[in-house]
Design a protein around this motif. Structure first.
Motif, PDB file in Angstrom:
ATOM      1  N   GLU A 116       0.841  -1.189   0.000  1.00 56.41           N
ATOM      2  CA  GLU A 116       0.000   0.000   0.000  1.00 56.41           C
ATOM      3  C   GLU A 116       0.880   1.244   0.000  1.00 56.41           C
ATOM      4  OE1 GLU A 116      -3.256   0.344  -0.266  1.00 56.41           O
ATOM      5  OE2 GLU A 116      -3.548  -1.827  -0.447  1.00 56.41           O
ATOM      6  N   ILE A 117       0.544   2.199  -0.858  1.00 52.08           N
ATOM      7  CA  ILE A 117       1.319   3.428  -0.976  1.00 52.08           C
ATOM      8  C   ILE A 117       0.652   4.534  -0.172  1.00 52.08           C
ATOM      9  CG2 ILE A 117       2.226   5.176  -2.557  1.00 52.08           C
ATOM     10  CD1 ILE A 117       3.564   2.525  -2.916  1.00 52.08           C
ATOM     11  N   ASP A 118       1.438   5.240   0.607  1.00 50.93           N
ATOM     12  CA  ASP A 118       0.952   6.407   1.336  1.00 50.93           C
ATOM     13  C   ASP A 118       1.003   7.607   0.388  1.00 50.93           C
ATOM     14  OD1 ASP A 118       0.400   8.473   3.059  1.00 50.93           O
ATOM     15  OD2 ASP A 118       2.352   8.418   4.061  1.00 50.93           O
ATOM     16  N   TRP A 119      -0.164   8.110  -0.015  1.00 54.24           N
ATOM     17  CA  TRP A 119      -0.226   9.215  -0.980  1.00 54.24           C
ATOM     18  C   TRP A 119      -0.434  10.574  -0.302  1.00 54.24           C
ATOM     19  CZ3 TRP A 119       1.659   8.835  -5.565  1.00 54.24           C
ATOM     20  CH2 TRP A 119       1.658   7.604  -6.235  1.00 54.24           C
ATOM     21  N   SER A 120      -0.031  10.697   0.936  1.00 48.69           N
ATOM     22  CA  SER A 120      -0.128  11.999   1.597  1.00 48.69           C
ATOM     23  C   SER A 120       0.787  12.999   0.892  1.00 48.69           C
ATOM     24  CB  SER A 120       0.258  11.876   3.067  1.00 48.69           C
ATOM     25  OG  SER A 120       1.572  11.360   3.202  1.00 48.69           O
ATOM     26  N   ASP A 121       0.422  14.276   0.986  1.00 57.60           N
ATOM     27  CA  ASP A 121       1.172  15.320   0.289  1.00 57.60           C
ATOM     28  C   ASP A 121       2.614  15.377   0.781  1.00 57.60           C
ATOM     29  OD1 ASP A 121      -1.015  15.968  -1.154  1.00 57.60           O
ATOM     30  OD2 ASP A 121      -1.597  17.689   0.078  1.00 57.60           O
ATOM     31  N   LYS A 122       3.541  15.287  -0.177  1.00 59.50           N
ATOM     32  CA  LYS A 122       4.960  15.403   0.146  1.00 59.50           C
ATOM     33  C   LYS A 122       5.669  16.131  -0.976  1.00 59.50           C
ATOM     34  CE  LYS A 122       5.668  11.431   3.198  1.00 59.50           C
ATOM     35  NZ  LYS A 122       6.461  10.198   3.464  1.00 59.50           N
ATOM     36  N   GLU A 123       6.712  16.862  -0.608  1.00 60.83           N
ATOM     37  CA  GLU A 123       7.544  17.543  -1.588  1.00 60.83           C
ATOM     38  C   GLU A 123       8.979  17.080  -1.436  1.00 60.83           C
ATOM     39  OE1 GLU A 123       7.193  21.743  -1.563  1.00 60.83           O
ATOM     40  OE2 GLU A 123       5.033  21.749  -1.977  1.00 60.83           O
ATOM     41  N   LEU A 124       9.708  17.168  -2.525  1.00 59.34           N
ATOM     42  CA  LEU A 124      11.118  16.794  -2.519  1.00 59.34           C
ATOM     43  C   LEU A 124      11.931  18.015  -2.115  1.00 59.34           C
ATOM     44  CD1 LEU A 124      12.918  14.335  -3.208  1.00 59.34           C
ATOM     45  CD2 LEU A 124      13.191  15.321  -5.484  1.00 59.34           C
ATOM     46  N   THR A 125      12.563  17.944  -0.945  1.00 61.08           N
ATOM     47  CA  THR A 125      13.282  19.108  -0.417  1.00 61.08           C
ATOM     48  C   THR A 125      14.787  18.887  -0.301  1.00 61.08           C
ATOM     49  OG1 THR A 125      12.954  18.374   1.877  1.00 61.08           O
ATOM     50  CG2 THR A 125      11.260  19.807   0.917  1.00 61.08           C
ATOM     51  N   THR A 126      15.242  17.646  -0.366  1.00 55.38           N
ATOM     52  CA  THR A 126      16.666  17.363  -0.123  1.00 55.38           C
ATOM     53  C   THR A 126      17.421  16.957  -1.385  1.00 55.38           C
ATOM     54  OG1 THR A 126      16.114  15.063   0.466  1.00 55.38           O
ATOM     55  CG2 THR A 126      16.251  16.675   2.258  1.00 55.38           C
ATOM     56  N   GLY A 127      16.802  17.055  -2.537  1.00 53.36           N
ATOM     57  CA  GLY A 127      17.470  16.692  -3.784  1.00 53.36           C
ATOM     58  C   GLY A 127      16.711  17.267  -4.958  1.00 53.36           C
ATOM     59  N   ALA A 128      17.236  17.058  -6.159  1.00 49.74           N
ATOM     60  CA  ALA A 128      16.592  17.530  -7.380  1.00 49.74           C
ATOM     61  C   ALA A 128      16.258  16.332  -8.253  1.00 49.74           C
ATOM     62  CB  ALA A 128      17.512  18.492  -8.131  1.00 49.74           C
ATOM     63  N   ALA A 129      15.012  16.272  -8.729  1.00 49.13           N
ATOM     64  CA  ALA A 129      14.568  15.145  -9.551  1.00 49.13           C
ATOM     65  C   ALA A 129      13.880  15.660 -10.803  1.00 49.13           C
ATOM     66  CB  ALA A 129      13.611  14.257  -8.761  1.00 49.13           C
ATOM     67  N   SER A 130      13.939  14.865 -11.847  1.00 46.88           N
ATOM     68  CA  SER A 130      13.229  15.165 -13.085  1.00 46.88           C
ATOM     69  C   SER A 130      12.894  13.855 -13.773  1.00 46.88           C
ATOM     70  CB  SER A 130      14.066  16.055 -14.005  1.00 46.88           C
ATOM     71  OG  SER A 130      15.303  15.442 -14.307  1.00 46.88           O
TER      72      SER A 130
ATOM     73  N   PRO B 298      11.489  19.122 -14.378  1.00 49.53           N
ATOM     74  CA  PRO B 298      11.765  19.004 -12.934  1.00 49.53           C
ATOM     75  C   PRO B 298      10.536  18.505 -12.183  1.00 49.53           C
ATOM     76  CG  PRO B 298      12.519  21.116 -13.787  1.00 49.53           C
ATOM     77  CD  PRO B 298      11.692  20.489 -14.870  1.00 49.53           C
ATOM     78  N   LEU B 299      10.811  17.802 -11.086  1.00 52.60           N
ATOM     79  CA  LEU B 299       9.748  17.219 -10.264  1.00 52.60           C
ATOM     80  C   LEU B 299       9.998  17.611  -8.819  1.00 52.60           C
ATOM     81  CD1 LEU B 299       7.333  15.147 -10.533  1.00 52.60           C
ATOM     82  CD2 LEU B 299       8.984  13.412  -9.835  1.00 52.60           C
ATOM     83  N   THR B 300       9.062  18.320  -8.229  1.00 53.02           N
ATOM     84  CA  THR B 300       9.217  18.735  -6.833  1.00 53.02           C
ATOM     85  C   THR B 300       8.134  18.139  -5.940  1.00 53.02           C
ATOM     86  OG1 THR B 300       7.975  20.772  -7.292  1.00 53.02           O
ATOM     87  CG2 THR B 300      10.393  20.894  -7.393  1.00 53.02           C
ATOM     88  N   LYS B 301       6.903  18.036  -6.456  1.00 53.36           N
ATOM     89  CA  LYS B 301       5.810  17.459  -5.684  1.00 53.36           C
ATOM     90  C   LYS B 301       5.699  15.968  -5.985  1.00 53.36           C
ATOM     91  CE  LYS B 301       3.059  21.692  -5.324  1.00 53.36           C
ATOM     92  NZ  LYS B 301       1.723  22.314  -5.548  1.00 53.36           N
ATOM     93  N   LEU B 302       5.323  15.197  -4.968  1.00 48.42           N
ATOM     94  CA  LEU B 302       5.301  13.751  -5.094  1.00 48.42           C
ATOM     95  C   LEU B 302       3.904  13.167  -4.953  1.00 48.42           C
ATOM     96  CD1 LEU B 302       8.506  12.886  -2.988  1.00 48.42           C
ATOM     97  CD2 LEU B 302       8.316  13.391  -5.434  1.00 48.42           C
ATOM     98  N   ASP B 303       2.866  13.974  -5.213  1.00 50.68           N
ATOM     99  CA  ASP B 303       1.503  13.455  -5.150  1.00 50.68           C
ATOM    100  C   ASP B 303       1.190  12.655  -6.409  1.00 50.68           C
ATOM    101  OD1 ASP B 303      -0.209  15.459  -7.079  1.00 50.68           O
ATOM    102  OD2 ASP B 303       1.463  16.482  -6.095  1.00 50.68           O
ATOM    103  N   HIS B 304       0.149  11.871  -6.365  1.00 47.87           N
ATOM    104  CA  HIS B 304      -0.192  10.970  -7.463  1.00 47.87           C
ATOM    105  C   HIS B 304      -0.480  11.738  -8.752  1.00 47.87           C
ATOM    106  CE1 HIS B 304      -2.600   8.138  -9.884  1.00 47.87           C
ATOM    107  NE2 HIS B 304      -1.959   7.185  -9.216  1.00 47.87           N
ATOM    108  N   GLU B 305      -1.215  12.835  -8.671  1.00 47.63           N
ATOM    109  CA  GLU B 305      -1.588  13.597  -9.856  1.00 47.63           C
ATOM    110  C   GLU B 305      -0.357  14.160 -10.566  1.00 47.63           C
ATOM    111  OE1 GLU B 305      -4.376  17.446 -11.129  1.00 47.63           O
ATOM    112  OE2 GLU B 305      -4.323  16.753  -9.042  1.00 47.63           O
TER     113      GLU B 305
END
Length: 385
Positions: free
Chosen positions: A75-89, A104-111
């Motif tokens: 089961e995946i926890d889809w609570s709102d989270k942002e990437l603050t300690t690295g850079a992703a794309s 670039p990708l900063t938010k980690l929500d499903h949408e």
């Protein structure tokens, strides 16, 4: 007699003064990143207990009711989270030198992840670029990206990583998840994979390395030890976890022993030969064993034999010390035609199938690997980071 004895001592003294330099076999030691930038940091509590005598265990057979990989059942926890300690794309293209690293990708929500990965659905391949520390956030990023990729049917996944390390426990947890979810790991020229990042590297199904891979001693930031003996007792518990992790993911436990010998303020860079010797480069040996019987049944004995021959030839011809990742891929794409790949019966299982138009919707690079490789001669492995 006294005179002879004196001469003997003089000779011995001269020999002692001229003792040979220790052999390092190409060992390179560099200054390590500060703990706040990476490293191999362990903060999990440990309980040091005396060893208990082993008791015989009765063998038991278990039957799995659900044949899906555990990452698909989790089961995946889809609570709102942002990437603050690295850079992703995320990119749907593998040619990073010409087409970049995507959006670039900063938010980690499903949408957000679904929107980023949706364009990759048609081609069937996605590349996740990550630069930064290995933390719990990184684990969340990989876990959620994998889940959305599964939903969209994106079976080819590349983790393009550049990291100075981070938390050991977070790396082990993320690595175990990666091992279950079929990722290829890239450490491209100019990138590094140091310290705790090596645990991520060991988890990939296939590892393509053109940058630096380095190891050093784990730091116990939460230690309450007051003596060297107490600290070593704590570290033994941590290293036992590390050895178990390396063993189940196909890497040599000798990596843990090598880490113990390098001060955490330094960094030992692993050579090309050591990476292969320790099972950190190329096809993951544990995954290779798991795939062999499946491929034998699905694709036939001839396919497996040609695949093995290709892997040996690729290691010998393509993995040159001064070759960047683009040239490494191009060399492999040119070489595989000699072994009948991509295979008509099993195109998706063929080596480097992530580059194929039929299985990934992508145009393979031109098969001019010898010229491509010659262009990068003189580049130093690892580059700037």
């Amino acid at each position: 007699m006294p005179r002879r004895t004196g001469l003997l001592w003089m000779c011995l003294a001269l020999v002692a003064c001229q003792r040979p330099e220790p052999v390092t076999h190409g060992m390179v030691i560099e200054e390590a990143s500060a703990p706040q930038e990476g490293g191999a940091i362990s903060t999990a509590p440990v309980r040091v207990t005396p060893p208990r005598p082993e008791t015989p265990r009765q063998a038991k057979t278990t039957v799995r009711e659900n044949s899906k990989p555990s990452h698909e059942r989790r089961e995946i926890d889809w609570s709102d989270k942002e990437l603050t300690t690295g850079a992703a794309s995320i990119s749907c293209e593998l040619d990073y030198s010409a087409l970049g690293d995507g959006d670039p990708l900063t938010k980690l929500d499903h949408e957000t992840l679904q929107k980023a990965l949706q364009p990759c659905e048609q081609g069937g391949v996605a590349r996740l670029r990550y630069k930064g520390k290995i933390t719990a956030e990184f684990g969340t990023l990989v876990e959620r990206a994998t889940k959305v990729a599964d939903e969209l049917g994106i079976g080819k996944r590349v983790l393009d990583i550049d990291s100075a390390g981070g938390q050991v426990e977070d790396a082990i947890q993320a690595g175990d998840f990666i091992a279950e979810s079929r990722w290829t790991i890239w450490v491209r020229e100019g990138a590094i994979c140091h310290s705790a990042c090596v645990f991520i590297l060991s988890a990939g199904d296939t590892r393509m390395i053109a940058g630096q891979v380095g190891i050093h001693r784990i730091i116990r930031m939460s230690s309450t030890a007051t003596t060297r003996a107490e600290l070593n007792a704590e570290l033994r518990v941590v290293y036992e976890r590390v050895r178990d992790y390396l063993e189940r993911n196909g890497a040599a436990v000798a990596v843990a022993d090598q880490m113990m010998a390098v001060p955490n303020r330094g960094l030992r860079l692993l050579t090309t030969e050591e990476l292969q010797l320790y099972g950190l480069d190329g096809v993951n040996p544990a995954q290779d064993d798991l795939d062999r019987l499946r491929l034998m049944r699905k694709c036939g004995e001839d396919f497996v034999s040609r695949r093995d021959s290709f892997v040996r030839a690729f290691d010998k011809r393509c993995k040159q010390p001064d070759t960047d990742l683009d040239a490494l891929n191009a060399c492999g794409l040119a070489l595989r035609t000699d072994y009948g790949f991509p295979d008509n019966t099993c195109p998706a299982e063929s080596p480097l199938s992530e580059f194929d138009r039929d299985t990934a919707g992508l145009q393979p690079p031109a098969a001019d690997a010898p010229q491509t490789v010659s262009k990068v001669a003189g580049k130093k492995r690892g580059g700037d980071s």
